[in-house]
Design an enzyme around this catalytic site. Structure first.
Site, short mmCIF file in Angstrom:
data_model
loop_
_atom_site.label_atom_id
_atom_site.label_comp_id
_atom_site.label_asym_id
_atom_site.label_seq_id
_atom_site.Cartn_x
_atom_site.Cartn_y
_atom_site.Cartn_z
N ASN A 255 0.87 -1.19 0.00
CA ASN A 255 0.00 0.00 0.00
C ASN A 255 0.90 1.22 0.00
O ASN A 255 1.50 1.56 1.01
CB ASN A 255 -0.89 -0.04 1.26
CG ASN A 255 -1.71 1.23 1.43
OD1 ASN A 255 -1.82 2.03 0.51
ND2 ASN A 255 -2.30 1.40 2.61
N LYS B 208 0.10 4.28 -0.29
CA LYS B 208 -0.52 5.47 0.33
C LYS B 208 -0.30 6.71 -0.56
O LYS B 208 -0.20 6.59 -1.76
CB LYS B 208 0.00 5.67 1.74
CG LYS B 208 -0.09 4.39 2.58
CD LYS B 208 0.17 4.63 4.03
CE LYS B 208 0.16 3.30 4.77
NZ LYS B 208 0.26 3.44 6.19
N HIS C 253 -9.37 0.98 5.36
CA HIS C 253 -8.05 1.18 5.98
C HIS C 253 -8.21 2.12 7.17
O HIS C 253 -9.01 3.06 7.13
CB HIS C 253 -7.08 1.76 4.95
CG HIS C 253 -5.66 1.76 5.44
ND1 HIS C 253 -5.19 2.71 6.31
CD2 HIS C 253 -4.64 0.89 5.23
CE1 HIS C 253 -3.92 2.43 6.59
NE2 HIS C 253 -3.56 1.34 5.95
N GLU D 59 -6.56 4.54 8.18
CA GLU D 59 -6.38 5.98 7.89
C GLU D 59 -7.65 6.56 7.27
O GLU D 59 -7.99 7.72 7.51
CB GLU D 59 -5.15 6.17 6.96
CG GLU D 59 -3.86 5.98 7.75
CD GLU D 59 -2.70 5.42 6.94
OE1 GLU D 59 -2.74 5.45 5.70
OE2 GLU D 59 -1.75 4.92 7.58
N GLU E 175 -5.08 -5.08 10.88
CA GLU E 175 -4.03 -4.08 11.05
C GLU E 175 -4.26 -3.32 12.35
O GLU E 175 -5.06 -2.36 12.37
CB GLU E 175 -4.06 -3.09 9.89
CG GLU E 175 -3.85 -3.71 8.53
CD GLU E 175 -3.32 -2.70 7.53
OE1 GLU E 175 -2.23 -2.93 7.01
OE2 GLU E 175 -3.97 -1.67 7.32
N GLY F 203 2.78 2.07 10.79
CA GLY F 203 3.73 3.16 10.59
C GLY F 203 4.46 3.57 11.87
O GLY F 203 5.12 4.61 11.90
N SER G 96 3.73 -2.37 10.36
CA SER G 96 5.19 -2.42 10.49
C SER G 96 5.79 -3.78 10.15
O SER G 96 6.70 -4.26 10.83
CB SER G 96 5.61 -1.97 11.90
OG SER G 96 5.19 -0.63 12.12
C1 PEP Z 1 -0.63 0.02 6.26
O1 PEP Z 1 -0.84 1.20 6.23
O2 PEP Z 1 -1.45 -0.75 5.71
C2 PEP Z 1 0.56 -0.47 6.95
C3 PEP Z 1 0.55 -1.70 7.37
O3 PEP Z 1 1.60 0.42 7.12
P1 PEP Z 1 3.07 0.09 7.72
O4 PEP Z 1 3.52 -1.21 7.11
O5 PEP Z 1 3.90 1.25 7.32
O6 PEP Z 1 2.90 -0.04 9.20
#
Ligand code: PEP
Length: 250
Positions: free
Chosen positions: A9, A11, A96, A98, A166, A172, A212
Site C-alpha cells: 500500500n 498510500k 483502511h 487511515e 491491522e 507506521g 510495520s
Molecule cells: C498500512 O498502512 O497498511 C501499513 C501496514 O503500514 P506500515 O507497514 O507502514 O505499518
C-alpha cells in the site's frame, strides 16, 4: 491450503513517474508464473493507469487504495468501483484505518463500499483493527468482531474477499504485534467468519497481517497458522524490502 497474499500500500507517496519506476522494478523481480503466492501493489489513483501498463505482463495485481460506494454522480474528488474495474484493477483496499480515522469512513460506509466493489467484480481487502486504547481496555476482540460483522453485512459470498488485520497502534509506528498476538486475532476473525459463512468459507478466507511488517519480522509472522500474508505500508516503497517480504510469503 491458502495461497499467501502480499500487497504493498503506497498510500499518498510517489508521483506517476516515481510509481512507474518502482512498479517496473518490482515487476521485473516478481515476473510471471509465480505459483506460491499472490502479490499486489496499490499506487495512488493518479498512477493506476500507467502502473497498470508496466505490470500488465507480470503476475502483479493492480490494487486501488479506496473507492466510493456509488458508480457516478456529484461526489467531487471521489473515484468509483466501476471506474477502478474499467482501469484494470484487480483489488481495492477498503476500510483502511487511515480512511476510518481521517476521512470519516464508518463501518456502515465501508460496508456500502465493500458491496459495491464486489458487485463491480473487484476483489476486496477489508481492513480491520483496534486502537491502542481499545487494546489496553481489553476490547480488541469485540471491536474487531464488530468491524468484520458490520463490514460484511449483506455480503453473501466472500470468495473474492481478503481481510487485513491491522492494529492501528502498529501502523507506521515501528511497533509490530507479536506473531502470537496477531495470530490470536486472526483466529478470532476466522471464527467470526465461520459463524456467518460456515467452516469451509472461513477455512478458505485469507487474512493478512499489516502493521510495520519488515524483512526482519515477515518470516515469523507468515509462519503462523492463521496469517496468510501481509498488507505492507512503509516497507513496500523500497524494492529490496518489499521483495524480501514477498519472498518470505512465497
Ligand atoms: C498500512 O498502512 O497498511 C501499513 C501496514 O503500514 P506500515 O507497514 O507502514 O505499518
Amino acid at each position: 491450503m491458502r495461497k499467501k497474499i502480499v500487497v504493498g500500500n503506497w498510500k499518498m507517496n510517489n508521483t506517476v513517474a516515481e510509481s512507474v519506476e518502482l512498479a517496473t522494478e518490482i515487476a521485473e523481480k516478481v515476473g510471471s508464473g509465480i505459483i506460491g503466492c499472490e502479490v499486489g501493489i496499490a499506487p495512488t489513483f493518479l498512477a493506476l493507469n500507467e502502473v497498470g501498463k508496466v505490470i500488465e505482463w507480470s503476475d502483479i495485481l493492480l490494487t486501488a487504495q479506496d473507492c466510493h460506494y456509488e458508480n457516478d454522480g456529484a461526489f467531487t474528488g471521489e473515484v468509483s468501483a466501476s471506474m477502478l474495474a474499467a482501469a484494470g484493477c484487480d483489488f481495492v483496499i477498503l476500510g483502511h484505518s487511515e480512511r476510518r480515522q481521517y476521512f470519516g469512513d464508518t463501518s456502515a460506509i465501508v460496508n456500502r463500499k465493500v458491496k459495491k466493489a464486489l458487485e463491480e467484480g473487484l476483489r476486496v481487502i477489508l481492513c480491520v483493527g483496534e486502537t491502542l486504547q481499545e487494546r489496553e481496555s481489553g476490547v480488541t476482540e469485540s471491536v474487531i468482531t464488530g468491524q468484520v460483522v458490520e463490514g460484511l453485512d449483506g455480503v453473501s459470498d466472500i470468495s473474492n474477499l481478503v481481510i487485513a488485520y491491522e492494529p492501528v497502534w502498529a501502523i507506521g509506528t515501528g511497533k509490530t504485534a507479536t506473531s502470537a498476538q496477531a495470530d490470536e486475532v486472526h483466529a478470532s476473525i476466522r471464527a467470526t467468519v465461520a459463524g456467518i459463512y460456515g467452516a469451509k468459507a472461513a477455512e478458505h478466507l485469507r487474512i493478512q497481517y499489516g502493521g510495520s511488517v519488515k524483512p526482519s519480522n515477515a518470516v515469523e509472522l507468515f509462519s503462523m497458522p492463521n496469517i496468510d500474508g501481509g498488507l505492507i505500508g512503509g516497507a513496500s516503497l523500497n524494492v529490496d524490502d518489499f521483495m524480501a517480504i514477498v519472498n518470505a510469503a512465497c
